[in-house]
Design an enzyme around this catalytic site. Structure first.
Site, short mmCIF file in Angstrom:
data_model
loop_
_atom_site.label_atom_id
_atom_site.label_comp_id
_atom_site.label_asym_id
_atom_site.label_seq_id
_atom_site.Cartn_x
_atom_site.Cartn_y
_atom_site.Cartn_z
CD GLN A 52 26.69 5.87 146.33
OE1 GLN A 52 26.59 4.07 145.95
NE2 GLN A 52 27.12 6.27 145.70
CB CYS A 89 30.97 9.36 144.72
SG CYS A 89 29.63 8.71 145.28
CG LEU A 90 27.42 6.18 141.12
CD1 LEU A 90 26.57 5.11 140.99
CD2 LEU A 90 27.11 6.94 139.56
CG HIS A 135 29.24 5.10 149.59
ND1 HIS A 135 28.27 6.41 149.85
CD2 HIS A 135 29.79 4.62 148.21
CE1 HIS A 135 29.14 7.05 148.88
NE2 HIS A 135 29.77 6.06 147.49
#
Length: 174
Positions: A52, A89-90, A135
């Protein structure tokens, strides 16, 4: 430590499979430190994977209320039970979806000191571990949902708002 920019849905890197960490170096430790700084830079954040922040390595940081947990090359050894709950989710800000996951997980992981440890987690921590480990495989929570809801209001998103996100889902075979 430095706060890193979080990549967003649509960036193809989010769908890449992260690579194992073969050696824990000072650079690995810096990445973990930066990830923790990024995680704690805003309230309400529970977990962050290295992908991320644009680094395709099997690194995760999380804090579900009991302090910082770091995962390096984590492997789920056992899953049991089921729980359905909201996830966000960021990398997909502003929306949540309801996902069914194992209620209890047992995970083997390395520490930043190279030690192998086993973590047994339930409820929110189990959910967070599974979300972040997804992820590492290029899987996002939207891949499991049919509907999305606004974080602020809790109301179901209208198709014009949800469809651009849901069209980026992948079929999950597990």
């Amino acid at each position: 430590m430095a706060e890193r920019m979080i990549i967003r849905l649509g960036d193809p890197l989010l769908r890449e499979v992260s690579k194992r960490v073969h050696t824990i170096t000072p650079q690995t430790e810096k990445i973990l430190d930066d990830m923790a700084q990024t995680l704690y830079s805003d309230k309400g954040r529970a977990g962050l994977s290295a992908i991320q922040i644009g680094i395709p390595k099997q690194l995760v940081v999380m804090d579900c209320g009991t302090g910082l947990i770091e995962l390096i090359n984590p492997i789920i050894l056992e899953r049991s039970g089921a729980q359905t709950g909201p996830e966000a989710c960021l990398s997909i800000p502003g929306v949540i979806g309801y996902v069914t996951r194992a209620a209890i997980v047992k995970v083997e992981t390395y520490t930043r000191h190279g030690e192998i440890v086993t973590i047994e987690a339930k409820d929110l921590l189990a959910r967070c571990i599974q979300h972040e480990m997804d992820h590492l495989e290029g899987i996002l929570f939207i891949d499991y949902v049919e509907e999305l809801y606004a974080v602020r209001s809790g109301k179901k998103l209208k198709p014009r708002d949800a469809d651009p996100i849901l069209l980026q889902r992948r079929v999950i075979r597990k």
